[in-house]
Structure formats: structure tokens, C-alpha cells
Design an enzyme around this catalytic site. Structure first.
Site, PDB file in Angstrom:
ATOM      1  N   MET A  60      -3.144  16.606  11.687  1.00 18.33           N
ATOM      2  CA  MET A  60      -4.309  16.869  12.517  1.00 18.33           C
ATOM      3  C   MET A  60      -3.975  16.802  14.005  1.00 18.33           C
ATOM      4  O   MET A  60      -4.536  17.554  14.813  1.00 18.33           O
ATOM      5  CB  MET A  60      -5.437  15.892  12.181  1.00 18.33           C
ATOM      6  CG  MET A  60      -6.687  16.071  13.020  1.00 18.33           C
ATOM      7  SD  MET A  60      -7.469  17.712  12.832  1.00 18.33           S
ATOM      8  CE  MET A  60      -8.520  17.392  11.402  1.00 18.33           C
ATOM      9  N   ARG A  61      -3.051  15.937  14.395  1.00 19.14           N
ATOM     10  CA  ARG A  61      -2.703  15.845  15.814  1.00 19.14           C
ATOM     11  C   ARG A  61      -2.135  17.167  16.324  1.00 19.14           C
ATOM     12  O   ARG A  61      -2.506  17.641  17.403  1.00 19.14           O
ATOM     13  CB  ARG A  61      -1.692  14.715  16.031  1.00 19.14           C
ATOM     14  CG  ARG A  61      -2.241  13.314  15.802  1.00 19.14           C
ATOM     15  CD  ARG A  61      -1.153  12.298  15.684  1.00 19.14           C
ATOM     16  NE  ARG A  61      -0.308  12.550  14.512  1.00 19.14           N
ATOM     17  CZ  ARG A  61       0.647  11.720  14.098  1.00 19.14           C
ATOM     18  NH1 ARG A  61       0.878  10.598  14.751  1.00 19.14           N
ATOM     19  NH2 ARG A  61       1.380  12.013  13.023  1.00 19.14           N
TER      20      ARG A  61
ATOM     21  N   GLU B 278      -7.458  -2.164   4.456  1.00 15.83           N
ATOM     22  CA  GLU B 278      -7.388  -2.333   3.011  1.00 15.83           C
ATOM     23  C   GLU B 278      -6.591  -3.581   2.639  1.00 15.83           C
ATOM     24  O   GLU B 278      -6.828  -4.187   1.592  1.00 15.83           O
ATOM     25  CB  GLU B 278      -6.742  -1.118   2.356  1.00 15.83           C
ATOM     26  CG  GLU B 278      -7.578   0.142   2.406  1.00 15.83           C
ATOM     27  CD  GLU B 278      -6.923   1.226   3.226  1.00 15.83           C
ATOM     28  OE1 GLU B 278      -6.955   2.382   2.785  1.00 15.83           O
ATOM     29  OE2 GLU B 278      -6.381   0.913   4.308  1.00 15.83           O
TER      30      GLU B 278
ATOM     31  N   ARG C 299      -5.083  18.997   0.744  1.00 15.67           N
ATOM     32  CA  ARG C 299      -5.993  19.162  -0.386  1.00 15.67           C
ATOM     33  C   ARG C 299      -7.200  19.990   0.039  1.00 15.67           C
ATOM     34  O   ARG C 299      -7.691  19.859   1.158  1.00 15.67           O
ATOM     35  CB  ARG C 299      -6.439  17.794  -0.911  1.00 15.67           C
ATOM     36  CG  ARG C 299      -5.396  17.121  -1.787  1.00 15.67           C
ATOM     37  CD  ARG C 299      -5.789  15.708  -2.154  1.00 15.67           C
ATOM     38  NE  ARG C 299      -5.271  14.760  -1.179  1.00 15.67           N
ATOM     39  CZ  ARG C 299      -5.488  13.449  -1.226  1.00 15.67           C
ATOM     40  NH1 ARG C 299      -6.217  12.932  -2.190  1.00 15.67           N
ATOM     41  NH2 ARG C 299      -4.990  12.657  -0.297  1.00 15.67           N
TER      42      ARG C 299
ATOM     43  N   HIS D  38     -14.061   7.942   6.008  1.00 18.45           N
ATOM     44  CA  HIS D  38     -12.667   7.517   6.044  1.00 18.45           C
ATOM     45  C   HIS D  38     -11.822   8.779   6.128  1.00 18.45           C
ATOM     46  O   HIS D  38     -11.655   9.498   5.143  1.00 18.45           O
ATOM     47  CB  HIS D  38     -12.320   6.707   4.802  1.00 18.45           C
ATOM     48  CG  HIS D  38     -10.916   6.168   4.833  1.00 18.45           C
ATOM     49  ND1 HIS D  38     -10.520   5.144   5.667  1.00 18.45           N
ATOM     50  CD2 HIS D  38      -9.806   6.533   4.138  1.00 18.45           C
ATOM     51  CE1 HIS D  38      -9.242   4.898   5.486  1.00 18.45           C
ATOM     52  NE2 HIS D  38      -8.777   5.734   4.572  1.00 18.45           N
TER      53      HIS D  38
ATOM     54  N   ARG E 284      -2.157  -1.609  -3.992  1.00 18.56           N
ATOM     55  CA  ARG E 284      -3.217  -0.609  -4.014  1.00 18.56           C
ATOM     56  C   ARG E 284      -2.864   0.449  -5.058  1.00 18.56           C
ATOM     57  O   ARG E 284      -1.783   1.022  -5.051  1.00 18.56           O
ATOM     58  CB  ARG E 284      -3.353   0.065  -2.647  1.00 18.56           C
ATOM     59  CG  ARG E 284      -4.388   1.194  -2.645  1.00 18.56           C
ATOM     60  CD  ARG E 284      -4.265   2.063  -1.421  1.00 18.56           C
ATOM     61  NE  ARG E 284      -5.157   3.226  -1.500  1.00 18.56           N
ATOM     62  CZ  ARG E 284      -4.905   4.385  -0.917  1.00 18.56           C
ATOM     63  NH1 ARG E 284      -3.802   4.561  -0.220  1.00 18.56           N
ATOM     64  NH2 ARG E 284      -5.752   5.379  -1.031  1.00 18.56           N
TER      65      ARG E 284
ATOM     66  N   LYS F  11       3.283   0.798   3.138  1.00 21.71           N
ATOM     67  CA  LYS F  11       2.988  -0.259   4.094  1.00 21.71           C
ATOM     68  C   LYS F  11       3.033  -1.597   3.375  1.00 21.71           C
ATOM     69  O   LYS F  11       2.385  -1.779   2.345  1.00 21.71           O
ATOM     70  CB  LYS F  11       1.605  -0.045   4.719  1.00 21.71           C
ATOM     71  CG  LYS F  11       1.473   1.262   5.495  1.00 21.71           C
ATOM     72  CD  LYS F  11       0.060   1.450   6.010  1.00 21.71           C
ATOM     73  CE  LYS F  11      -0.082   2.771   6.757  1.00 21.71           C
ATOM     74  NZ  LYS F  11      -1.472   2.999   7.232  1.00 21.71           N
TER      75      LYS F  11
ATOM     76  N   HIS G  82     -10.729   5.846  -2.320  1.00 18.21           N
ATOM     77  CA  HIS G  82     -10.756   5.145  -1.029  1.00 18.21           C
ATOM     78  C   HIS G  82     -11.703   3.941  -1.068  1.00 18.21           C
ATOM     79  O   HIS G  82     -12.221   3.512  -0.029  1.00 18.21           O
ATOM     80  CB  HIS G  82     -11.187   6.078   0.116  1.00 18.21           C
ATOM     81  CG  HIS G  82     -10.172   7.098   0.488  1.00 18.21           C
ATOM     82  ND1 HIS G  82     -10.505   8.398   0.816  1.00 18.21           N
ATOM     83  CD2 HIS G  82      -8.818   7.033   0.582  1.00 18.21           C
ATOM     84  CE1 HIS G  82      -9.410   9.076   1.101  1.00 18.21           C
ATOM     85  NE2 HIS G  82      -8.366   8.274   0.968  1.00 18.21           N
TER      86      HIS G  82
ATOM     87  N   GLY H 169      -6.773   7.259   9.931  1.00 15.67           N
ATOM     88  CA  GLY H 169      -5.949   7.720  11.039  1.00 15.67           C
ATOM     89  C   GLY H 169      -6.618   8.728  11.930  1.00 15.67           C
ATOM     90  O   GLY H 169      -6.511   8.669  13.161  1.00 15.67           O
TER      91      GLY H 169
ATOM     92  N   ASN I 139       0.869  -1.179   0.000  1.00 12.84           N
ATOM     93  CA  ASN I 139       0.000   0.000   0.000  1.00 12.84           C
ATOM     94  C   ASN I 139       0.904   1.227   0.000  1.00 12.84           C
ATOM     95  O   ASN I 139       1.412   1.645   1.037  1.00 12.84           O
ATOM     96  CB  ASN I 139      -0.916  -0.016   1.223  1.00 12.84           C
ATOM     97  CG  ASN I 139      -1.957   1.089   1.200  1.00 12.84           C
ATOM     98  OD1 ASN I 139      -1.800   2.099   0.515  1.00 12.84           O
ATOM     99  ND2 ASN I 139      -3.027   0.918   1.948  1.00 12.84           N
TER     100      ASN I 139
END
Length: 375
Positions: A254-255, A356, A212, A179, A62, A14, A151, A301, A7
């Protein structure tokens, strides 16, 4: 069948070896700035994992964009590789890493078959009303201008797993999957089939993402190029690489945005308001497309690890029968799945760990079994 799943994302690769029973026996995550790991690292890691597993029967990749031609998983050969390459312009963040992975594995493991599994394929069940743009027919016919959605592998898994968690057959449940990660999209799934989604011709559309922009008035783009004098290439780059949370809060993670907002940083707080507003609105739109919602899914995530954001989003969706149990919601982090609905809520809310890899492994096996039967 033992499958090595690759992926390749925009910032990491991954690798997972999925055993015949679905267990993941061997794994590795590679840092890949702009989708590219260090030279030779992917090839060496793929070979090492395959050796440690005692060999693999096939490799599943993927691939984000399948265009109009790839409507299901496809065995990779030079012609398929060239056709995937031609779609790079439609998914500039993700298609190049996938192509690099396909080529690297073909060189490192030439005797092992590879199968491309496309995120767009799950959305080929969308009705024409959902996939058609109201643009000149020549654009649709000659340029393939339509909503593809992305996705799909994650939405396929999320909707199926949600049905399991609430104890209902997938074929008789209306699911909205959120997602949410660096890339983010929502999907309406009815009876196991995608009927609408928030991304469009490219993965830039829909929700606010890490870099984005999400939905944008198309005339804003033409105004920037025709009247403000901004070069088209600059606009194109900015919408994918310099927009979203990065543009609003100065940070794409985001964290860190959540931490800055908690510390009273006004730009971060405003960015979260925009993110939550857009997410609520588009989840509601997906519920409308599904004719209602029985289960709302959070995955990815951000979706899996930000209970405070889940609560903010669902707080504005009570009219859909959704409500969260704060304790259950707080506990559902770090890969922990479960029903986080408030007691008595008319519709359920679940947190699902995105897998996935299992969808890809299943699709690879289907392709290889079909190939064996046809020979």
C-alpha cells in the site's frame, strides 16, 4: 506468567516475550517469504529470546483458522496439531506458517507447553443470522460451510482498547474495528462481543487486500472454471495470491501504491478508489449490524500509518456521525494511538496500535491457570 508469543504471518514471524505485567522485554521480527523463515532461524530465535528473558513459562501461537472445533485457546498436543493441519485448505496463506512455528518450537523447547490461540474464536459469538450462508443444508452440516471470521485477536484488542481511549465501559459501547493491513477485515463489536465481520468461510472474503480479492460473486468462479476453462487450482491460487492491490495496481504494498497514485499513475489511483469504496461500504455494513456506531477503530499496518486513507474513508461516512480532525489524524502514525475525531463529532474515531501479543499472552495464562486448577 512469562509468555513467548509467536505470530507467524504470510511474510514475517514476530516473536515477543510478554512479562507478567504486560511489558514486552524481548522481541524479534524474522523475514519469512511465503511464511517460512530461513531453516533453523525460528528455533534459534525462540531459544535465544527465552534464554535472554530468564526462561518462559509457556509459548502462545497465533493460529488463523480454528474451524468448528476450536472455539477458544487450546493446549497443543499431537492430536490438536493434526486437527489444525487439516484446516490448512481453508487458510492457505497463514495456516502453514503457524503449523511450522508450532512444530519448530515443540522441537526446540519440548519441555515448554504451547497454546494455540485462534483468530476465529472471537467470532463464535456471532448470531446465526450473521454466520449462516444461504446454501443447501447438507453443505452446512457435512462440510461446515459457514462464516467463521478472522483477525479475531486483533478485533478483540482493538475494541477493548477503543473503549479505554474514549473512557467508556467495553460492555456498553458499539465499536466497528477496521483492521487494515496486507490482510484486512472489519468487525462489529457490541458490548465486547463480535456480532458480524467481513471475512467468511476463509480469509479471502470481505475487503480488498494486498493479494486477496475480497468479496466476489461466487458464480464468477464457477463461470471461470466451467465456461472459460480456467483450471480450478489456477483460480484458487489467483484469488489469494494474484488479486487485490497487486492485480489492480501491479503492487501489493500500500505504501508504494499511495506513492504511485500521488505521482499520477492511473492504475494506482484507480486501485485506491476501489479500496476506499469497498472499505467505506463494508464499514457501514458493520455499523448497521451493530445497530449504530459509537467508536470507529483503525488498526493494522495500513490503518495505523496511512492518515490520508483514513480521511478518505471517513469522508464518506459522515452520515454515521463520523468526522476527523486533520491535525490529530496526521499525528497518529508510527504506533501513536489516540482519538482523531473532529470536535463535536457524534461518533468517535480512534487509532489503535494492534497488540495481538497481549491478547495471546492473556489467553495462554487463562489456559495454563485452568489446567493447574483441574489437576
Amino acid at each position: 506468567m512469562r509468555v513467548l508469543v509467536i505470530n507467524a504471518g504470510s511474510s514475517s514471524v514476530k516473536l515477543r516475550v510478554v512479562e507478567p505485567d504486560g511489558a514486552v522485554g524481548h522481541r524479534a521480527d524474522l523475514d519469512a517469504p511465503r511464511g517460512r523463515p530461513a531453516a533453523g532461524e525460528l528455533e534459534a530465535t525462540a531459544i535465544r529470546l527465552a534464554h535472554e528473558a530468564g526462561g518462559v513459562d509457556a509459548v502462545g501461537h497465533r493460529v488463523v483458522h480454528g474451524g468448528p472445533d476450536f472455539t477458544g485457546p487450546t493446549r497443543v498436543d499431537p492430536d490438536v496439531l493434526a486437527r489444525i493441519d487439516r484446516l490448512t485448505v481453508l487458510a492457505p496463506l497463514h495456516q502453514p506458517p503457524a503449523l511450522a512455528g508450532l512444530r519448530a518450537v515443540a522441537e526446540a523447547m519440548p519441555d515448554v507447553p504451547s497454546v494455540a490461540c485462534f483468530d476465529t474464536a472471537f467470532h463464535t459469538t456471532m448470531p446465526a443470522a450473521a454466520s449462516t450462508y444461504a446454501v443447501p443444508s447438507r453443505w452446512r452440516a457435512e462440510y461446515g460451510l459457514r462464516r467463521y471470521g478472522f483477525h479475531g485477536l486483533a478485533h478483540d484488542w482493538g475494541s477493548a482498547r477503543a473503549a479505554e481511549l474514549v473512557g467508556r465501559p467495553r460492555e456498553s459501547v458499539r465499536v466497528v474495528v477496521a483492521h487494515l493491513g496486507s490482510g484486512a477485515s472489519a468487525c462489529a463489536v457490541v458490548d465486547g462481543r463480535s456480532v458480524d465481520t467481513t471475512m467468511g468461510f476463509t480469509p479471502t472474503a470481505g475487503l480488498v487486500m494486498a493479494t486477496r480479492c475480497g468479496d466476489l460473486d461466487p458464480s464468477a468462479v464457477t463461470w471461470l472454471t466451467l465456461h472459460a476453462g480456467v483450471p480450478a487450482a489456477e483460480v484458487d491460487h489467483a484469488l489469494d495470491h494474484e488479486s487485490g492491490l497487486l492485480a489492480l495496481a501491479g503492487d501489493a504494498d500500500m505504501r508504494r501504491v499511495l506513492g504511485a497514485a500521488e505521482a499520477g499513475e492511473p492504475d494506482a489511483a484507480a486501485a485506491l478508489e476501489v479500496w476506499v469504496h469497498r472499505t467505506r461500504a463494508q464499514l457501514a455494513a458493520m455499523a448497521a449490524a451493530a445497530g449504530g456506531v459509537d467508536v470507529l477503530v483503525f488498526s493494522g499496518g495500513v490503518g495505523e500509518n496511512a492518515p490520508a486513507l483514513r480521511r478518505r474513508v471517513v469522508a464518506g461516512l459522515g452520515f454515521l456521525g463520523l468526522a476527523l480532525d486533520p491535525d490529530a489524524d496526521t499525528a497518529a502514525v508510527g504506533g501513536r494511538e489516540g482519538d482523531v475525531s473532529a470536535p463535536g463529532a457524534a461518533a468517535r474515531t480512534v487509532v489503535v496500535h494492534a497488540r495481538e501479543d497481549l491478547v495471546i499472552a492473556r489467553q495462554v495464562e487463562e489456559v495454563m491457570v485452568a489446567a493447574t486448577r483441574s489437576t
